[in-house]
Design a protein around this motif. Structure first.
Motif, PDB file in Angstrom:
ATOM      1  N   THR A  32       1.574   6.660  -6.907  1.00 46.13           N
ATOM      2  CA  THR A  32       0.463   7.526  -7.320  1.00 46.13           C
ATOM      3  C   THR A  32       0.807   8.991  -7.105  1.00 46.13           C
ATOM      4  OG1 THR A  32      -1.100   5.785  -6.750  1.00 46.13           O
ATOM      5  CG2 THR A  32      -1.986   8.000  -6.989  1.00 46.13           C
ATOM      6  N   LEU A  82       2.262   1.706  -3.481  1.00 44.99           N
ATOM      7  CA  LEU A  82       1.225   2.163  -4.404  1.00 44.99           C
ATOM      8  C   LEU A  82       0.910   3.636  -4.184  1.00 44.99           C
ATOM      9  CD1 LEU A  82      -0.769   1.363  -6.611  1.00 44.99           C
ATOM     10  CD2 LEU A  82      -2.362   0.698  -4.819  1.00 44.99           C
ATOM     11  N   LEU A  83       0.844   4.055  -2.927  1.00 44.33           N
ATOM     12  CA  LEU A  83       0.586   5.456  -2.620  1.00 44.33           C
ATOM     13  C   LEU A  83       1.734   6.337  -3.111  1.00 44.33           C
ATOM     14  CD1 LEU A  83      -1.262   7.535  -1.241  1.00 44.33           C
ATOM     15  CD2 LEU A  83       0.053   7.132   0.837  1.00 44.33           C
ATOM     16  N   ILE A 126      -7.165   5.371  -6.615  1.00 41.83           N
ATOM     17  CA  ILE A 126      -5.983   4.529  -6.419  1.00 41.83           C
ATOM     18  C   ILE A 126      -5.283   4.901  -5.114  1.00 41.83           C
ATOM     19  CG2 ILE A 126      -3.690   3.970  -7.324  1.00 41.83           C
ATOM     20  CD1 ILE A 126      -4.911   4.195 -10.134  1.00 41.83           C
ATOM     21  N   ALA A 127      -5.195   6.207  -4.835  1.00 40.68           N
ATOM     22  CA  ALA A 127      -4.586   6.643  -3.577  1.00 40.68           C
ATOM     23  C   ALA A 127      -5.405   6.162  -2.381  1.00 40.68           C
ATOM     24  CB  ALA A 127      -4.452   8.168  -3.570  1.00 40.68           C
ATOM     25  N   ALA A 133      -4.674   2.544  -1.854  1.00 39.77           N
ATOM     26  CA  ALA A 133      -3.367   2.376  -1.201  1.00 39.77           C
ATOM     27  C   ALA A 133      -3.476   2.642   0.292  1.00 39.77           C
ATOM     28  CB  ALA A 133      -2.343   3.316  -1.845  1.00 39.77           C
ATOM     29  N   GLY A 175       0.819  -1.213   0.000  1.00 44.88           N
ATOM     30  CA  GLY A 175       0.000   0.000   0.000  1.00 44.88           C
ATOM     31  C   GLY A 175       0.849   1.257   0.000  1.00 44.88           C
ATOM     32  N   MET A 233      -5.195  -0.293   1.923  1.00 44.89           N
ATOM     33  CA  MET A 233      -4.290  -1.429   2.029  1.00 44.89           C
ATOM     34  C   MET A 233      -3.298  -1.233   3.167  1.00 44.89           C
ATOM     35  SD  MET A 233      -3.566  -2.171  -1.996  1.00 44.89           S
ATOM     36  CE  MET A 233      -2.297  -3.383  -1.685  1.00 44.89           C
ATOM     37  N   MET A 234      -2.793  -0.019   3.316  1.00 42.47           N
ATOM     38  CA  MET A 234      -1.865   0.262   4.413  1.00 42.47           C
ATOM     39  C   MET A 234      -2.555   0.086   5.753  1.00 42.47           C
ATOM     40  SD  MET A 234       0.105   3.556   2.812  1.00 42.47           S
ATOM     41  CE  MET A 234       0.636   4.120   4.395  1.00 42.47           C
TER      42      MET A 234
END
Length: 99
Positions: free
Chosen positions: A12, A8-9, A57-58, A61, A5, A64-65
Motif C-alpha cells: 500500500t 499488505l502495508l 487498506i493500510a 494491514a 499484514g 492484521m499485524m
C-alpha cells in the motif's frame, strides 16, 4: 498473519508513493499512472475516495499485524505456562512426604 499484514502495508505504501511521485502535474482531471502505466483519469472526488480506500487498506494491514503479534505472544505465554505447570498424573506418581 503478522507477515501478511506487513506485506499488505508495504504494498500500500509503495503504491501510494509511486502514484504521488508520478502524478505531480495538476488540473481538473488527473491522469494517474504508476511505473509508466496509465491507470485511470480521475477528478478531485475520485482522488479523495481512492486515498480513503488506500488509508483503509493500510489500517487493515496494521490491524492484521497487531493481531498476528498478539496471537504469537499469547501462544508463547500458553506454551510457557504449560511447561511450568505440573499435571495431576505427575503429582499422583510422586511419593507423599509428610512435613
Amino acid at each position: 498473519m503478522l507477515l501478511l499484514g506487513l506485506l499488505l502495508l508495504a504494498a500500500t505504501v509503495a503504491f501510494t508513493v509511486l502514484a504521488i511521485a508520478g502524478n505531480m502535474d495538476g488540473g481538473p482531471q488527473y491522469s494517474v499512472s504508476v511505473l509508466g502505466h496509465h491507470i485511470a483519469t480521475m477528478n478531485g472526488l475520485a482522488l479523495f475516495s481512492s486515498g480513503l480506500a488506500l488509508a483503509l487498506i493500510a489500517c487493515l494491514a496494521l490491524a492484521m499485524m497487531r493481531g498476528g503479534a498478539l496471537h504469537h505472544r499469547h501462544r508463547a505465554a500458553r506454551a510457557r505456562d504449560r511447561d511450568e505447570t505440573t499435571s495431576l498424573d505427575e503429582m499422583m506418581r510422586r511419593p507423599h512426604r509428610p512435613a
